[in-house]
Design an enzyme around this catalytic site. Structure first.
Site, PDB file in Angstrom:
ATOM      1  CD  GLU A   1      -2.768  -1.336   2.515  1.00 53.36           C
ATOM      2  OE1 GLU A   1      -2.833  -0.469   3.221  1.00 53.36           O
ATOM      3  OE2 GLU A   1      -3.489  -2.339   2.439  1.00 53.36           O
TER       4      GLU A   1
ATOM      5  CG  HIS B   1      -9.686  -5.706   1.071  1.00 48.10           C
ATOM      6  ND1 HIS B   1     -10.091  -6.683   2.018  1.00 48.10           N
ATOM      7  CD2 HIS B   1      -8.480  -5.544   1.255  1.00 48.10           C
ATOM      8  CE1 HIS B   1      -8.976  -7.105   2.540  1.00 48.10           C
ATOM      9  NE2 HIS B   1      -7.862  -6.427   2.082  1.00 48.10           N
TER      10      HIS B   1
ATOM     11  CG  ASP C   1     -12.758  -8.680   1.966  1.00 50.84           C
ATOM     12  OD1 ASP C   1     -12.517  -7.392   1.409  1.00 50.84           O
ATOM     13  OD2 ASP C   1     -12.124  -8.820   3.135  1.00 50.84           O
TER      14      ASP C   1
ATOM     15  CD  GLU D   1      -4.527  -8.036   1.939  1.00 49.35           C
ATOM     16  OE1 GLU D   1      -5.190  -7.204   2.362  1.00 49.35           O
ATOM     17  OE2 GLU D   1      -3.367  -7.641   1.775  1.00 49.35           O
TER      18      GLU D   1
ATOM     19  CG  ASN E   1      -0.506  -7.199  -1.102  1.00 50.34           C
ATOM     20  OD1 ASN E   1      -1.313  -7.660  -2.335  1.00 50.34           O
ATOM     21  ND2 ASN E   1      -1.121  -6.968  -0.043  1.00 50.34           N
TER      22      ASN E   1
HETATM   23  O1  G3I Z   1      -4.247  -8.412  19.141  1.00 48.98           O
HETATM   24  C1  G3I Z   1      -5.039  -7.187  19.504  1.00 48.98           C
HETATM   25  C2  G3I Z   1      -5.496  -7.279  20.957  1.00 48.98           C
HETATM   26  O2  G3I Z   1      -4.632  -8.079  21.842  1.00 48.98           O
HETATM   27  C3  G3I Z   1      -6.204  -6.105  21.489  1.00 48.98           C
HETATM   28  O3  G3I Z   1      -6.903  -6.322  22.410  1.00 48.98           O
HETATM   29  C4  G3I Z   1      -7.054  -5.578  20.350  1.00 48.98           C
HETATM   30  C5  G3I Z   1      -7.611  -4.205  20.751  1.00 48.98           C
HETATM   31  O4  G3I Z   1      -7.761  -3.468  19.532  1.00 48.98           O
HETATM   32  O5  G3I Z   1      -6.094  -5.322  19.125  1.00 48.98           O
HETATM   33  C6  G3I Z   1      -5.911  -6.643  18.708  1.00 48.98           C
HETATM   34  O6  G3I Z   1      -5.019  -6.197  17.495  1.00 48.98           O
HETATM   35  C7  G3I Z   1      -5.627  -5.902  16.358  1.00 48.98           C
HETATM   36  C8  G3I Z   1      -5.430  -7.088  15.201  1.00 48.98           C
HETATM   37  O7  G3I Z   1      -5.987  -6.591  14.262  1.00 48.98           O
HETATM   38  C9  G3I Z   1      -5.861  -8.483  15.860  1.00 48.98           C
HETATM   39  O8  G3I Z   1      -7.402  -8.624  15.727  1.00 48.98           O
HETATM   40  C10 G3I Z   1      -5.545  -4.533  15.784  1.00 48.98           C
HETATM   41  O9  G3I Z   1      -6.018  -3.557  16.995  1.00 48.98           O
HETATM   42  C11 G3I Z   1      -6.185  -4.414  14.546  1.00 48.98           C
HETATM   43  O10 G3I Z   1      -5.594  -3.268  14.018  1.00 48.98           O
HETATM   44  C12 G3I Z   1      -5.644  -5.537  13.549  1.00 48.98           C
HETATM   45  O11 G3I Z   1      -6.476  -5.345  12.360  1.00 48.98           O
HETATM   46  C13 G3I Z   1      -5.808  -5.816  11.258  1.00 48.98           C
HETATM   47  C14 G3I Z   1      -5.272  -4.681  10.186  1.00 48.98           C
HETATM   48  O12 G3I Z   1      -5.040  -5.161   9.171  1.00 48.98           O
HETATM   49  C15 G3I Z   1      -4.375  -3.937  10.847  1.00 48.98           C
HETATM   50  O13 G3I Z   1      -3.216  -4.555  10.617  1.00 48.98           O
HETATM   51  C16 G3I Z   1      -6.872  -6.775  10.520  1.00 48.98           C
HETATM   52  O14 G3I Z   1      -7.178  -7.989  11.452  1.00 48.98           O
HETATM   53  C17 G3I Z   1      -6.327  -7.076   9.399  1.00 48.98           C
HETATM   54  O15 G3I Z   1      -7.408  -7.800   8.768  1.00 48.98           O
HETATM   55  C18 G3I Z   1      -5.887  -6.028   8.295  1.00 48.98           C
HETATM   56  O16 G3I Z   1      -5.485  -6.627   7.123  1.00 48.98           O
HETATM   57  C19 G3I Z   1      -5.181  -5.628   6.105  1.00 48.98           C
HETATM   58  C20 G3I Z   1      -3.922  -6.317   5.544  1.00 48.98           C
HETATM   59  O17 G3I Z   1      -2.908  -6.661   6.325  1.00 48.98           O
HETATM   60  C21 G3I Z   1      -3.431  -5.085   4.571  1.00 48.98           C
HETATM   61  N1  G3I Z   1      -4.642  -4.774   3.602  1.00 48.98           N
HETATM   62  C22 G3I Z   1      -5.957  -4.388   3.977  1.00 48.98           C
HETATM   63  C23 G3I Z   1      -6.586  -5.496   5.242  1.00 48.98           C
HETATM   64  C24 G3I Z   1      -7.600  -4.992   5.714  1.00 48.98           C
HETATM   65  O18 G3I Z   1      -7.396  -3.902   6.422  1.00 48.98           O
END
Ligand code: G3I
Length: 360
Positions: free
Chosen positions: A167, A244, A274, A272, A208
């Protein structure tokens, strides 16, 4: 041999086969994988002519038997949804933690899955120590290189491909003003690929990004970036089209995202996918057969376009997590939505058939 003898022998053969099938079905409800099950029943990995993947949440993989068994059965490629990101593996300057990512690798090896690595460089999911890092350009370069080469080196021979840079282009087609561009300038992107290549010369390296189906502006900027990297001799092997997307996106845009990327000659990973049904955040929306069918048609359009590119460029299609109940979309946008081919009860939706129809 008489007809009656042959008939008897066939009956015995049939009973043994049925017994095997019933044992295999029984095993599928336990956590232990059945090595024969994926080949015996229909599945995406069996019925599709290119690799089919899912992004996997390691906590669910560890704790949820239905989730784990669905991944084992349906997919032959996996991506860590979060477990290989910078903040996950390198939370402090001197601390590396590969526990969850290694669990995913062990799972992949035990179950014969390809692992795609995500992601070495992104402006999001950075730990505070990086966002607050003070140093010269040389210090930042060292930070970038050390991170990439430590991660790629750790997984060398186990992760076949990487999203090296994620990105880097903004919606208006300009280079995103990320912390990496601010500290290192836009040419850092090529160096990121070179560092990854040095650490594992056999790994396939991808750029990506999302929004390649939004329209020509972002798409063209991405294609210009990867083409210029290629022309400079930077070791880039492929383009990740995140996809997405939403059910209202036009077929023309969805198809153009894939065909124009393929025209570069690079490998293409729909990395990715959806398909949101509720992009306008309607809080009272309910899932209907009509919506399910529209979504199936969009999955079909995308798969059909992917199936039309040269076989050697078809790296695969990866959905972003496994079921509607695990998708990042409902929690991220705080709305009901049903973006994936499996429902929250681990059942196949119309979208699943849409995927199969895309290669008919
Ligand atoms: O694991 C912690 C947990 O300990 C905590 O209590 C909680 C509170 O917010 O957060 C948890 O972490 C979260 C993590 O997902 C696991 O669920 C993060 O806050 C959250 O920001 C994170 O979001 C991920 C996001 O990327 C940011 O990294 C999403 O699951 C994930 O699906 C998303 O994936 C991205 C790709 O990497 C890149 N392209 C877009 C895609 C969708 O946004």
């Amino acid at each position: 041999m008489s007809f009656r003898t042959i008939n008897f022998a066939l009956k015995i053969l049939l009973s043994v086969s049925l017994l095997n099938i019933s044992c295999a079905k029984h095993e599928s409800t336990s956590l232990a994988p059945s090595p024969t099950l994926p080949m015996m029943e229909n599945s995406l990995q069996k019925d599709m002519p290119f690799p089919m993947g899912a992004a996997v949440n390691v906590n669910l993989l560890k704790s949820n038997t239905n989730y784990r068994n669905l991944v084992i059965k349906e997919f032959n490629s996996i991506t860590a949804e979060n477990a290989m990101k910078f903040a996950a593996v390198h939370s402090s300057k001197e601390i590396w933690n590969f526990t969850d990512a290694d669990y995913l690798i062990d799972f992949a090896i035990a179950n014969g899955k390809r692992v795609h690595g995500h992601t070495l460089n992104w402006y999001k999911s950075l730990p505070d120590w990086v966002n607050n890092f003070q140093g010269t350009a040389a210090d930042w370069e060292n930070l970038l290189k050390t991170h990439i080469q430590t991660v790629v080196g750790h997984f060398k021979g186990k992760v076949v491909s990487w999203d090296v840079v994620n990105e880097a282009i903004d919606e208006d087609g300009t280079m995103r003003n990320s912390i990496w561009v601010q500290k290192l300038g836009v040419d850092y992107i090529g160096r990121a690929f070179q560092y990854a290549h040095e650490a594992d010369p056999n790994a396939l390296l991808f750029y990506n990004d999302y929004g390649q189906e939004f329209g020509p502006t972002k798409r063209t900027a991405i294609l210009n970036l990867v083409t210029s990297l290629k022309n400079k001799g930077i070791p880039i092997d492929g383009i990740g089209i995140q996809m997405h997307t939403r059910v209202t996106q036009t077929d023309a845009n969805l198809t153009a995202a894939i065909s124009t990327a393929a025209a570069t000659g690079l490998k293409i990973h729909i990395s990715e996918i959806d398909i949101a049904l509720n992009p306008d955040n309607n809080q009272s929306m309910v899932y209907t057969t009509a919506l399910a069918d529209q979504q199936a048609a969009k999955y079909k359009t995308i798969v059909k376009a992917f199936n039309a590119i040269p076989k050697g460029q078809q790296f695969g299609i990866t959905q972003w997590n496994v079921t509607d109940g695990d998708s990042w979309i409902p929690s991220n946008y705080n709305r009901p939505d049903w973006p994936l081919p499996f429902d929250s009860n681990y059942q196949r939706k119309a979208a699943y058939q849409g995927i199969l129809d895309g290669v008919k």
